[in-house]
Design a protein around this motif. Structure first.
Motif, short mmCIF file in Angstrom:
data_model
loop_
_atom_site.label_atom_id
_atom_site.label_comp_id
_atom_site.label_asym_id
_atom_site.label_seq_id
_atom_site.Cartn_x
_atom_site.Cartn_y
_atom_site.Cartn_z
N GLY A 91 21.62 57.45 32.69
CA GLY A 91 20.48 57.51 33.60
C GLY A 91 19.51 56.37 33.43
N ARG A 92 19.79 55.46 32.48
CA ARG A 92 18.90 54.32 32.24
C ARG A 92 19.62 53.01 32.50
N PRO A 93 18.91 52.00 32.96
CA PRO A 93 19.52 50.68 33.10
C PRO A 93 19.67 50.02 31.73
N VAL A 94 20.87 49.53 31.44
CA VAL A 94 21.16 49.00 30.10
C VAL A 94 21.83 47.63 30.19
N LEU A 95 21.38 46.72 29.37
CA LEU A 95 22.04 45.43 29.21
C LEU A 95 22.86 45.47 27.94
N VAL A 96 24.18 45.34 28.08
CA VAL A 96 25.08 45.29 26.93
C VAL A 96 25.41 43.82 26.67
N ASN A 97 24.96 43.32 25.52
CA ASN A 97 25.10 41.89 25.22
C ASN A 97 25.93 41.68 23.97
N PHE A 98 27.02 40.92 24.11
CA PHE A 98 27.85 40.54 22.96
C PHE A 98 27.35 39.19 22.42
N TRP A 99 27.16 39.12 21.10
CA TRP A 99 26.65 37.91 20.49
C TRP A 99 27.24 37.77 19.08
N ALA A 100 26.89 36.68 18.41
CA ALA A 100 27.33 36.49 17.02
C ALA A 100 26.28 35.68 16.29
N THR A 101 26.26 35.80 14.97
CA THR A 101 25.23 35.13 14.17
C THR A 101 25.36 33.61 14.23
N TRP A 102 26.58 33.10 14.49
CA TRP A 102 26.80 31.66 14.52
C TRP A 102 26.68 31.08 15.93
N CYS A 103 26.43 31.92 16.92
CA CYS A 103 26.43 31.51 18.32
C CYS A 103 25.04 30.99 18.73
N ALA A 104 24.90 29.67 18.81
CA ALA A 104 23.60 29.08 19.14
C ALA A 104 23.09 29.48 20.54
N PRO A 105 23.94 29.46 21.58
CA PRO A 105 23.45 29.88 22.90
C PRO A 105 22.96 31.33 22.90
N CYS A 106 23.61 32.18 22.09
CA CYS A 106 23.17 33.58 22.00
C CYS A 106 21.72 33.65 21.52
N LYS A 107 21.41 32.81 20.52
CA LYS A 107 20.08 32.85 19.92
C LYS A 107 19.01 32.28 20.84
N TRP A 112 14.48 35.95 24.97
CA TRP A 112 14.17 36.30 26.36
C TRP A 112 14.48 37.77 26.59
N PHE A 113 15.61 38.24 26.05
CA PHE A 113 15.96 39.65 26.17
C PHE A 113 14.83 40.52 25.62
N GLU A 114 14.37 40.15 24.43
CA GLU A 114 13.33 40.94 23.78
C GLU A 114 12.06 40.98 24.64
N GLU A 115 11.70 39.83 25.17
CA GLU A 115 10.49 39.77 26.01
C GLU A 115 10.66 40.61 27.27
N LEU A 116 11.82 40.51 27.92
CA LEU A 116 12.06 41.25 29.16
C LEU A 116 12.24 42.73 28.90
N ARG A 117 12.76 43.06 27.73
CA ARG A 117 12.90 44.48 27.36
C ARG A 117 11.54 45.17 27.35
N LYS A 118 10.56 44.48 26.76
CA LYS A 118 9.20 45.04 26.71
C LYS A 118 8.61 45.11 28.12
N GLY A 124 12.56 52.37 31.89
CA GLY A 124 13.72 52.91 31.18
C GLY A 124 14.71 51.87 30.69
N PHE A 125 14.41 50.60 30.89
CA PHE A 125 15.36 49.53 30.54
C PHE A 125 15.56 49.43 29.03
N GLU A 126 16.84 49.25 28.63
CA GLU A 126 17.17 49.09 27.22
C GLU A 126 18.26 48.04 27.05
N ILE A 127 18.32 47.48 25.88
CA ILE A 127 19.33 46.47 25.54
C ILE A 127 20.10 46.94 24.32
N LEU A 128 21.41 46.80 24.37
CA LEU A 128 22.26 47.06 23.21
C LEU A 128 22.95 45.75 22.85
#
Length: 217
Positions: A91-107, A112-118, A124-128
């Motif tokens: 029932g909530r809009p969710v962004l599912v994001n695949f990332w890795a610790t070595w992935c520079a574009p992910c970082k 931006w995800f964190e800012e938009l999440r707030k 009801g928006f959430e990020i996993l």
């Protein structure tokens, strides 16, 4: 005398037009470069040893096949051992994001995800965030997320989940899931902040209007 003045006037007008045309072309080129930079997509192989081949093929958009379909269900562990399911956010809009610790574009896009999440939390928006490099160890993953400033749930991936989401051969990969649990948009590579927000607006606006907000706080 009058003829000389007329010639001088024509020359001044001509030079002025040339200067204006040059300035206009330079401005248009600058705007075009800004747009190109904003739309720039960076692809990072999901394994550092792999090479990013066939960037212009459909292979670099493996998540495309999930658009319009129900997002694959999963239950994964967080870095602190908590079990989290996608179903927890029904029932909530969710962004599912695949990332890795070595992935520079992910970082680049995770802050931006964190800012938009707030910004969209009230709807009801959430990020996993699902990390694809579980071999790095929980402590390394947790420290990396903390350093980036991420406060949304960070989950440890499995091969089964990655296969269900198209293999996750490139990072970052993001799936925008609406309130009805369907994938509205899937992206591969670094997206611009404007593109990310536009996709968030899609899932916030679409689907059921009666959000079930029982999951994951």
């Amino acid at each position: 005398m009058k003829r000389n003045a007329l010639v001088l006037g024509v020359m001044i007008v001509g030079i002025s037009l040339m200067l204006w045309a040059g300035w206009h072309n330079l401005r248009e080129r600058h705007i075009a470069m800004q747009k190109a930079e904003a739309n720039h997509v960076v692809l990072t192989p999901a394994q550092p040893s792999q090479s990013a081949q066939g960037d212009d093929s459909e292979d670099v958009d493996p998540g495309a096949k999930l658009r319009g379909k129900t997002a694959p269900a999963f239950t994964l562990s967080t870095v602190d051992g908590k079990q989290v399911s996608l179903a927890d956010y029904k029932g909530r809009p969710v962004l599912v994001n695949f990332w890795a610790t070595w992935c520079a574009p992910c970082k680049i896009e995770m802050p931006w995800f964190e800012e938009l999440r707030k910004q969209y939390a009230g709807q009801g928006f959430e990020i996993l965030g699902i990390t694809a490099d579980v071999d790095a160890g929980k402590d390394v993953i947790a420290k990396s997320a903390q350093k980036i400033g991420v406060t949304y749930p960070i989950l440890l991936s499995t091969d089964k989940v990655q296969d269900a989401y198209g293999g996750v051969e490139y990072l970052p990969m993001s799936f925008y899931v609406d309130r009805d649990g369907k994938v509205v948009e899937a992206t591969t590579g670094l997206s611009s902040k404007n593109e990310i927000e536009a996709n968030i607006k899609k899932i916030v606006a679409s689907g059921s209007t009666t959000a079930d907000v029982k999951g994951g706080e």
